[in-house]
Design a protein around this motif. Structure first.
Motif, PDB file in Angstrom:
ATOM      1  N   PRO A  32     -49.560 -95.033  10.091  1.00  0.00           N
ATOM      2  CA  PRO A  32     -49.218 -93.591  10.419  1.00  0.00           C
ATOM      3  C   PRO A  32     -50.146 -92.787   9.658  1.00  0.00           C
ATOM      4  CG  PRO A  32     -47.820 -94.401   8.672  1.00  0.00           C
ATOM      5  CD  PRO A  32     -48.519 -95.489   8.972  1.00  0.00           C
ATOM      6  N   LEU A  33     -50.516 -91.455  10.503  1.00  0.00           N
ATOM      7  CA  LEU A  33     -51.535 -90.598   9.646  1.00  0.00           C
ATOM      8  C   LEU A  33     -50.667 -89.941   8.717  1.00  0.00           C
ATOM      9  CD1 LEU A  33     -53.059 -89.076  12.998  1.00  0.00           C
ATOM     10  CD2 LEU A  33     -53.935 -90.867  11.388  1.00  0.00           C
ATOM     11  N   THR A  34     -50.995 -89.971   7.464  1.00  0.00           N
ATOM     12  CA  THR A  34     -50.397 -89.158   6.378  1.00  0.00           C
ATOM     13  C   THR A  34     -51.035 -88.096   5.834  1.00  0.00           C
ATOM     14  OG1 THR A  34     -51.683 -90.562   4.767  1.00  0.00           O
ATOM     15  CG2 THR A  34     -49.733 -91.767   5.888  1.00  0.00           C
ATOM     16  N   TRP A  35     -50.332 -87.465   4.786  1.00  0.00           N
ATOM     17  CA  TRP A  35     -51.040 -86.278   4.005  1.00  0.00           C
ATOM     18  C   TRP A  35     -52.421 -86.852   3.303  1.00  0.00           C
ATOM     19  CZ3 TRP A  35     -50.223 -81.777   5.145  1.00  0.00           C
ATOM     20  CH2 TRP A  35     -48.960 -81.393   5.558  1.00  0.00           C
ATOM     21  N   GLU A  36     -52.463 -88.013   2.909  1.00  0.00           N
ATOM     22  CA  GLU A  36     -53.573 -88.560   2.316  1.00  0.00           C
ATOM     23  C   GLU A  36     -55.001 -88.341   3.348  1.00  0.00           C
ATOM     24  OE1 GLU A  36     -55.041 -92.220  -0.661  1.00  0.00           O
ATOM     25  OE2 GLU A  36     -53.519 -92.715   1.200  1.00  0.00           O
ATOM     26  N   VAL A  37     -54.679 -88.665   4.518  1.00  0.00           N
ATOM     27  CA  VAL A  37     -55.814 -88.422   5.533  1.00  0.00           C
ATOM     28  C   VAL A  37     -56.106 -87.163   5.581  1.00  0.00           C
ATOM     29  CG1 VAL A  37     -56.097 -88.709   7.930  1.00  0.00           C
ATOM     30  CG2 VAL A  37     -54.892 -90.495   6.784  1.00  0.00           C
ATOM     31  N   ALA A  38     -55.064 -86.251   5.603  1.00  0.00           N
ATOM     32  CA  ALA A  38     -55.274 -84.689   5.800  1.00  0.00           C
ATOM     33  C   ALA A  38     -56.067 -84.346   4.583  1.00  0.00           C
ATOM     34  CB  ALA A  38     -54.034 -83.988   5.807  1.00  0.00           C
ATOM     35  N   TRP A  39     -55.698 -84.652   3.204  1.00  0.00           N
ATOM     36  CA  TRP A  39     -56.473 -84.375   2.238  1.00  0.00           C
ATOM     37  C   TRP A  39     -58.035 -84.946   2.184  1.00  0.00           C
ATOM     38  CZ3 TRP A  39     -57.285 -81.871  -2.055  1.00  0.00           C
ATOM     39  CH2 TRP A  39     -58.088 -82.361  -2.889  1.00  0.00           C
ATOM     40  N   ILE A  40     -58.263 -85.936   2.770  1.00  0.00           N
ATOM     41  CA  ILE A  40     -59.507 -86.457   2.775  1.00  0.00           C
ATOM     42  C   ILE A  40     -60.502 -85.567   3.715  1.00  0.00           C
ATOM     43  CG2 ILE A  40     -61.129 -88.291   3.606  1.00  0.00           C
ATOM     44  CD1 ILE A  40     -59.229 -90.298   2.359  1.00  0.00           C
ATOM     45  N   ILE A  41     -59.688 -85.435   4.990  1.00  0.00           N
ATOM     46  CA  ILE A  41     -60.319 -84.544   6.030  1.00  0.00           C
ATOM     47  C   ILE A  41     -60.591 -82.955   5.594  1.00  0.00           C
ATOM     48  CG2 ILE A  41     -60.503 -83.692   8.319  1.00  0.00           C
ATOM     49  CD1 ILE A  41     -59.144 -86.424   9.186  1.00  0.00           C
ATOM     50  N   GLY A  42     -59.258 -82.706   5.067  1.00  0.00           N
ATOM     51  CA  GLY A  42     -59.715 -81.112   4.791  1.00  0.00           C
ATOM     52  C   GLY A  42     -60.247 -80.936   3.537  1.00  0.00           C
ATOM     53  N   GLY A  43     -60.221 -81.992   2.530  1.00  0.00           N
ATOM     54  CA  GLY A  43     -61.080 -81.520   1.258  1.00  0.00           C
ATOM     55  C   GLY A  43     -62.748 -81.668   1.805  1.00  0.00           C
ATOM     56  N   PHE A  44     -63.022 -82.902   2.390  1.00  0.00           N
ATOM     57  CA  PHE A  44     -64.568 -82.780   3.215  1.00  0.00           C
ATOM     58  C   PHE A  44     -64.893 -81.466   3.819  1.00  0.00           C
ATOM     59  CE2 PHE A  44     -67.616 -83.921   5.934  1.00  0.00           C
ATOM     60  CZ  PHE A  44     -68.432 -84.620   5.138  1.00  0.00           C
ATOM     61  N   ILE A  45     -64.097 -80.931   4.671  1.00  0.00           N
ATOM     62  CA  ILE A  45     -64.434 -79.696   5.223  1.00  0.00           C
ATOM     63  C   ILE A  45     -64.425 -78.445   4.343  1.00  0.00           C
ATOM     64  CG2 ILE A  45     -63.579 -78.086   6.948  1.00  0.00           C
ATOM     65  CD1 ILE A  45     -62.302 -80.333   8.608  1.00  0.00           C
ATOM     66  N   GLY A  46     -63.572 -78.387   3.385  1.00  0.00           N
ATOM     67  CA  GLY A  46     -63.659 -77.264   2.479  1.00  0.00           C
ATOM     68  C   GLY A  46     -64.760 -77.474   1.601  1.00  0.00           C
ATOM     69  N   ILE A  47     -65.055 -78.473   0.966  1.00  0.00           N
ATOM     70  CA  ILE A  47     -66.052 -78.805   0.082  1.00  0.00           C
ATOM     71  C   ILE A  47     -67.371 -78.154   0.744  1.00  0.00           C
ATOM     72  CG2 ILE A  47     -67.879 -80.442  -0.886  1.00  0.00           C
ATOM     73  CD1 ILE A  47     -65.318 -82.399  -1.240  1.00  0.00           C
ATOM     74  N   TYR A  48     -67.779 -78.786   1.927  1.00  0.00           N
ATOM     75  CA  TYR A  48     -68.922 -78.423   2.751  1.00  0.00           C
ATOM     76  C   TYR A  48     -69.086 -77.126   3.116  1.00  0.00           C
ATOM     77  CZ  TYR A  48     -70.461 -82.944   1.431  1.00  0.00           C
ATOM     78  OH  TYR A  48     -70.588 -84.279   0.877  1.00  0.00           O
TER      79      TYR A  48
END
Length: 424
Positions: A32-48
């Motif tokens: 299932p799609l979890t908060w860990e997935v959201a953290w990886i995607i969201g963190g990547f977008i925020g970083i760059y």
């Protein structure tokens, strides 16, 4: 502040690639799609997003291709580390996002502190000395991992760092300044033998001494991959500065002498050479890692097994030294070729920055930083495919680990700063 349209569009593309890859991986694994997935995607977008805004303010005229390429390489690494987390029941991907945040923080800090690469030339000799001290630090540091075969780590509280990753950048700064100062002597003075111009021994001495000290330090640490990387980079920088083939001859002789000497005294190097010559013969012992990597690459073939459909976890340390083997298994030759093309683009843009700047120090600095990236990638790819013995080097921006990621973001910032000077 200047809007950097090309960079922003390419960063959006990198974010789309990461998002699609992570979601596809979860679906392939039946998770299932979890908060860990959201953290990886969201963190990547925020970083760059932050990095993009910082560049728009701090280096508005700099190259707009380098950061998106680094972002896409980082995305490939995050996807594969996350995939290995599922197989090995680890949680390295969220930590890699944190290290990426720290790396981008250092990237921005470097741009803030280094307003012009020319300023670094005033401190290059001091920085070179600091680089040697950092390289030697693990020898006297009171802690190193019990299962490590090389003493290259230091521990600061709960964190572990590899100072050698940062020392290579400082040593390149030193060599660039030394070559800028000595360039005329290398080109004019010397001896002519067999149609080639060789430098005088006293002109060679500073470079040979620094290389010799670094080699001795790495021998004491039982870690020879960085020595190969440093020597190859310095040799390439000297060739860029002089254009003389004689330096390649000198380098070849020194590599032969050093290689034979190290092979004679180091059981570790003897083992790696034996594995390189016939990994299957040592499959049950020291050749297991390379053998599994070759099996995975063979199974991956041209198109790969598909994300989540292979067994990259069978390769020991697949998240670090052998992450390209894991990518080659599940994304195939096509995936590896895409990664190599990205590195080629990054290095080409670095050389373009070197050619665009009008001072010798900037040319040699950008050229040396670009050389060290492409040499490191070549050595890693050659190691996982049994074209040469393994060296233990990591893949820039892709391999799991904080030290390598932080050092490469500092390196990227310096390249971007040179490109800013070249375009403004």
């Amino acid at each position: 502040m200047k809007f950097r349209a090309i960079e922003s569009g390419l960063l959006i593309l990198a974010a789309v690639v990461l998002t699609a890859a992570v979601i596809n991986l979860e679906l392939a694994l039946g998770n299932p799609l979890t908060w860990e997935v959201a953290w990886i995607i969201g963190g990547f977008i925020g970083i760059y997003l932050i990095a993009h805004v910082a560049l728009s303010i701090l280096a508005p005229h700099s190259d707009q291709i380098m950061l998106p390429v680094a972002a896409l390489l980082n995305a490939f690494g995050l996807v594969m580390i996350y995939r290995l987390d599922d197989a090995l029941e680890t949680s390295l991907a969220p930590k890699q996002v944190l290290w990426s945040i720290v790396g981008v923080g250092l990237f921005i800090a470097t741009l803030v502190v280094v307003r012009s690469h020319r300023v670094l030339s005033r401190f290059s000799y001091i920085l070179g000395l600091v680089g040697l001290l950092l390289l030697a630090l693990p020898i006297v540091w009171p802690w190193s991992p019990a299962n490590a075969d090389a003493r290259i780590w230091i521990s600061i509280g709960p964190f572990s760092l590899q100072p050698g990753e940062f020392s290579k950048i400082l040593l390149i700064l030193f060599i660039a300044q030394l070559l800028t100062t000595k360039r005329a002597l290398f080109n004019v003075a010397g001896y002519r033998v067999a149609g080639m111009q060789f430098p005088r021994l006293r002109d060679m001495a500073p470079i040979v001494i620094v290389w010799g000290i670094a080699l001795v330090i790495m021998a004491l640490e039982n870690d020879f991959g960085p020595a190969l990387l440093l020597f190859s980079t310095v040799l390439g920088m000297i060739y860029l500065a002089t254009g003389r083939e004689s330096w390649l001859v000198i380098g070849g002789v020194l590599v032969a002498i050093g290689g034979v000497g190290i092979y004679t005294i180091s059981d570790k190097i003897q083992s790696r050479v034996d594995n390189f010559l016939d990994p299957i013969a040592h499959y049950d012992t020291t050749g297991y890692q390379l053998s599994q990597a070759l099996f995975g690459l063979s199974w991956g073939g041209p198109g790969g097994t598909g994300l989540g459909q292979g067994f990259p976890q069978e390769v020991p340390v697949a998240h670090s030294d052998f992450i390209l083997a894991a990518i080659g298994e599940e994304l195939g030759l096509a995936g590896l070729a895409a990664i190599l093309i990205l590195f080629a683009i990054l290095v080409t843009r670095g050389f373009k920055a070197a050619m665009g700047t009008n001072d010798s120090y900037g040319k040699l600095l950008a050229g040396g930083l670009s050389l060290t990236v492409i040499i490191q990638v070549f050595v890693v790819v050659a190691g996982i495919s049994a074209l040469m013995p393994m060296t233990g080097l990591t893949t820039p921006f892709i391999s799991q680990g904080g030290s390598s990621l932080m050092a490469n973001y500092i390196l990227l910032a310096l390249l971007i700063r040179v490109s800013e000077e070249a375009r403004s």
